[in-house]
Design a protein around this motif. Structure first.
Motif, short mmCIF file in Angstrom:
data_model
loop_
_atom_site.label_atom_id
_atom_site.label_comp_id
_atom_site.label_asym_id
_atom_site.label_seq_id
_atom_site.Cartn_x
_atom_site.Cartn_y
_atom_site.Cartn_z
N TRP A 79 0.81 -1.23 0.04
CA TRP A 79 -0.05 0.11 0.01
C TRP A 79 1.04 1.13 -0.01
O TRP A 79 0.58 2.25 -0.78
CB TRP A 79 -0.73 -0.11 1.18
N ASP A 103 2.64 1.72 -3.26
CA ASP A 103 2.00 1.87 -4.26
C ASP A 103 1.70 3.60 -4.36
O ASP A 103 1.52 4.36 -5.47
CB ASP A 103 0.37 1.40 -4.11
N ARG A 104 1.70 4.19 -3.19
CA ARG A 104 1.49 5.73 -3.15
C ARG A 104 2.69 6.38 -3.56
O ARG A 104 2.73 7.34 -3.86
CB ARG A 104 0.85 5.86 -1.52
N ALA A 125 2.91 6.35 -7.06
CA ALA A 125 2.00 7.31 -7.79
C ALA A 125 2.31 8.77 -7.34
O ALA A 125 2.47 9.33 -8.57
CB ALA A 125 0.73 7.15 -7.02
#
Length: 239
Positions: A191, A194-195, A198
């Protein structure tokens, strides 16, 4: 209104805990199915692909999706994981040998080995989340993760802290391992990565737009950002 919001959040929390527990069990079972060494890489790849899908709000049958991604990525994930395992084993053996002697040179080697092990742990935290997100030539993942770990030190420190917390909790309460420890580590690191990715993609896109506006088509990295690669098609298997 408040009661409804609390109930919704409580349901989401416990649903996530159950999902993590199932992910933990599947990772252990499929790792054992691959005889440990050959199963850990594909199981980790499958887990991180599913973590990313859940983070994007996709819903899919966990067992069927995990099995599909495990077998679809068996060869590539092992080609990625086995060299890392070999390096980790070499570092562990070097540490055991050099830390057992009292001379200065051996202690310096042990210290260098410890630093290398910490760096490798940071790189590994990014490795399979990056594999789940980006399509890169297989040989570029480790190099790109190494560059990312160095250029995004704050994120790397956070991932190492999460890893250390998971190891500490598992050693203090070994009963967590079959139910939560591995799944929780995979979920939280996936998690977070992924941030991080991004945010990095947004920085690279903004930099490219600024360069385009200035008439410069040169390098696309800078300001702490790094061009990684093309994102995988949503929901597509990694092949």
């Amino acid at each position: 209104m408040l009661a409804g919001s609390f109930s919704s959040r409580a349901y989401s929390f416990f649903d996530t805990l159950l999902w993590i527990a199932c992910l933990n069990l599947l990772w252990i079972l499929f790792t054992l199915f691959g005889l440990g060494v050959l199963g850990a890489g594909p199981a980790t790849a499958a887990a991180q692909i599913l973590v990313r899908r859940r983070a994007r709000g996709e819903a899919a049958p966990l067992l069927r999706s995990f099995a599909r991604e495990y077998f679809a990525n068996f060869i590539r994930a092992n080609a990625l994981a086995l060299p890392v395992m070999a390096v980790a084993l070499a570092l562990a053996m070097n540490w055991n040998y050099s830390s057992g002697t009292g001379d200065l040179m051996s202690q310096l080697v042990a210290a260098g080995t410890f630093v290398a092990a910490i760096f490798l742990a940071g790189v590994v935290c990014y490795l399979f989340p990056m594999y789940a997100r980006y399509e890169l030539p297989l040989g570029q993942y480790l190099m790109t993760c190494s560059r990312f770990a160095i250029r995004h030190l704050a994120g790397t420190v956070i991932l190492l802290f999460v890893t250390a917390a998971a190891v500490y909790a598992s050693r203090a309460l070994p009963g967590l391992i079959p139910f939560f420890s591995i799944g929780a580590w995979l979920y939280v690191t996936g998690w977070l990565c992924d941030r991080f990715f991004a945010a990095n993609d947004e920085s690279v896109a903004a930099l490219a737009l600024a360069e385009e506006g200035a008439g410069d088509s040169g390098a696309r990295t800078g300001g702490g950002s790094i061009a990684v690669g093309h994102s995988r098609p949503q929901g597509a298997p990694v092949g």
